[in-house]
Design an enzyme around this catalytic site. Structure first.
Site: not given
Ligand code: F6P
Length: 358
Positions: A113-115, A138, A181
């Site tokens: 994704g973005n990162g 997202d 999101g």
């Molecule tokens: O970026 C995708 C996502 O599922 C977001 O919608 C959500 O905020 C985040 O990742 C949750 O991340 P983690 O895997 O750290 O719980």
């Protein structure tokens, strides 16, 4: 000449990662035959930093089209820490370059994704041959109309809303469903429309609780004694919108709130008298098999990446624009987030339907 192509998956997982890996690998074997070696990097950039890689065999890319998650493992390695030397004294950028060299890579496909795209761009600027592939439920990657994983998550979230509907109706309740999101509301917007939500709250549009309450009461006046609120986890109200990020976070911590969802449910119950319940499907939205749409998209993206490898066209991120698979310069994608714009057609559709946007 032999091509050695590295692949890694980084950031949160989502359905379609394996389908994309498979698409890229199969197309590479088609194009280069035994002249291609595919190198799997374990656990995203962490594997690149720590030299955790191996040569993969052709058969490993079969039977994974429908498999959720990622066969390569993934990890969040924050971009902002990439140039920071921490207690372990590791120079992450130098180590990643070293692994690229040690593994004798000609190029590296970074699925994320973005990162992930920010670090992909950093590595590209450091002289490595990088191709980004846009994954995330997202759907917030700049320069592409769609990311793989998004539509599967919309399907899952829609099913949640469908099932919530029947129980909401039976009990005459107001159900508040928190969808994933943090910054972008695409998933909530699309699932909200597909699942017939009455109120859709997005991070991009701070809500006024009075408008939410008013929508529930209006429905009751129309003889509809249940309501469905689809709200993104990153939502905040107009008062919070006026605060600085830190102040908002401190207030939330003080109240023991991670998201605004429970608060919204309580406020609705208090102001309307409707019994209210919260549903948080959470990581279910990221789990399991990709939908047919995402399998197709992942295959399109993966095979396009193979074409780019053949053309030695690097420093780009694969994208879908107006139904055409193409690519954008990584530097144009990195550091930008595609949020739901005020001019979004789907917001107009929601408004035309009388859906409250808070
Ligand atoms: O970026 C995708 C996502 O599922 C977001 O919608 C959500 O905020 C985040 O990742 C949750 O991340 P983690 O895997 O750290 O719980």
């Amino acid at each position: 000449m032999k091509k050695r192509v590295g692949i890694l998956t980084s950031g949160g997982d989502c359905p379609g990662l394996n389908a994309t890996i498979r698409g890229a690998a199969k197309a590479l074997y088609q194009r280069f035959g035994s002249d291609v070696e595919i190198i799997g990097i374990q656990n995203g950039y962490s594997g690149l930093i720590h030299g955790d890689w191996r040569e993969m065999q052709q058969h490993e890319f079969s039977g994974i089209l429908t498999r959720g998650g990622t066969i390569l493992g993934t990890k969040r390695t924050p971009f902002k820490m990439m140039r920071v030397i921490e207690d372990d004294k590791i120079d992450k950028v130098a180590e990643m370059k070293k692994t690229y060299k040690n593994a004798k890579l000609d190029c590296l496909l970074c699925l994320g994704g973005n990162g992930t795209h920010k670090t992909a761009n950093l590595l590209s600027e450091e002289g490595l041959n990088i191709i980004g592939l846009p994954k995330t439920i997202d759907n917030d990657i700049y320069g592409t109309d769609v990311t793989f994983g998004f539509h599967t998550a919309v399907d899952i979230a829609t099913e949640v809303l469908d099932r919530i509907h029947t129980t909401a109706t039976s009990h005459r309740r107001c159900m508040v469903v928190e969808l994933m999101g943090n910054k972008a509301g695409w998933l909530t917007l699309y699932a909200g429309i597909a699942g017939g939500a009455d109120i859709i709250l997005l991070p991009e549009l701070p809500y006024n609780i009075d408008n939410v309450v008013e929508a529930v009461l209006r429905r009751a006046e129309e003889g509809k004694y249940f309501s469905i609120v689809a709200m993104a986890e990153g939502c905040f109200d107009i008062k919070e919108a006026a605060m600085k990020k830190k102040e908002r976070a401190a207030k939330r911590a003080e109240n023991g709130e991670r998201t605004a969802t429970n608060r919204v449910a309580m406020q609705i119950e208090k102001a309307t008298g409707f019994e209210t319940r919260v549903c948080v499907p959470g990581h279910m939205q990221r789990g399991g098999s990709p939908s047919p749409y995402d399998r197709v998209l992942a295959t399109q993206f993966g095979t396009h990446a193979a074409k780019l490898v053949e053309a030695d066209h690097y420093g780009v991120a694969v994208a879908m624009k107006n139904n055409i698979v193409t690519e954008n310069p990584l530097k144009d994608v990195a550091g930008k987030t595609k949020l739901v714009p005020e001019t979004c057609d789907m917001l107009t559709v929601a408004r035309r339907m009388g859906i409250s946007l808070g």
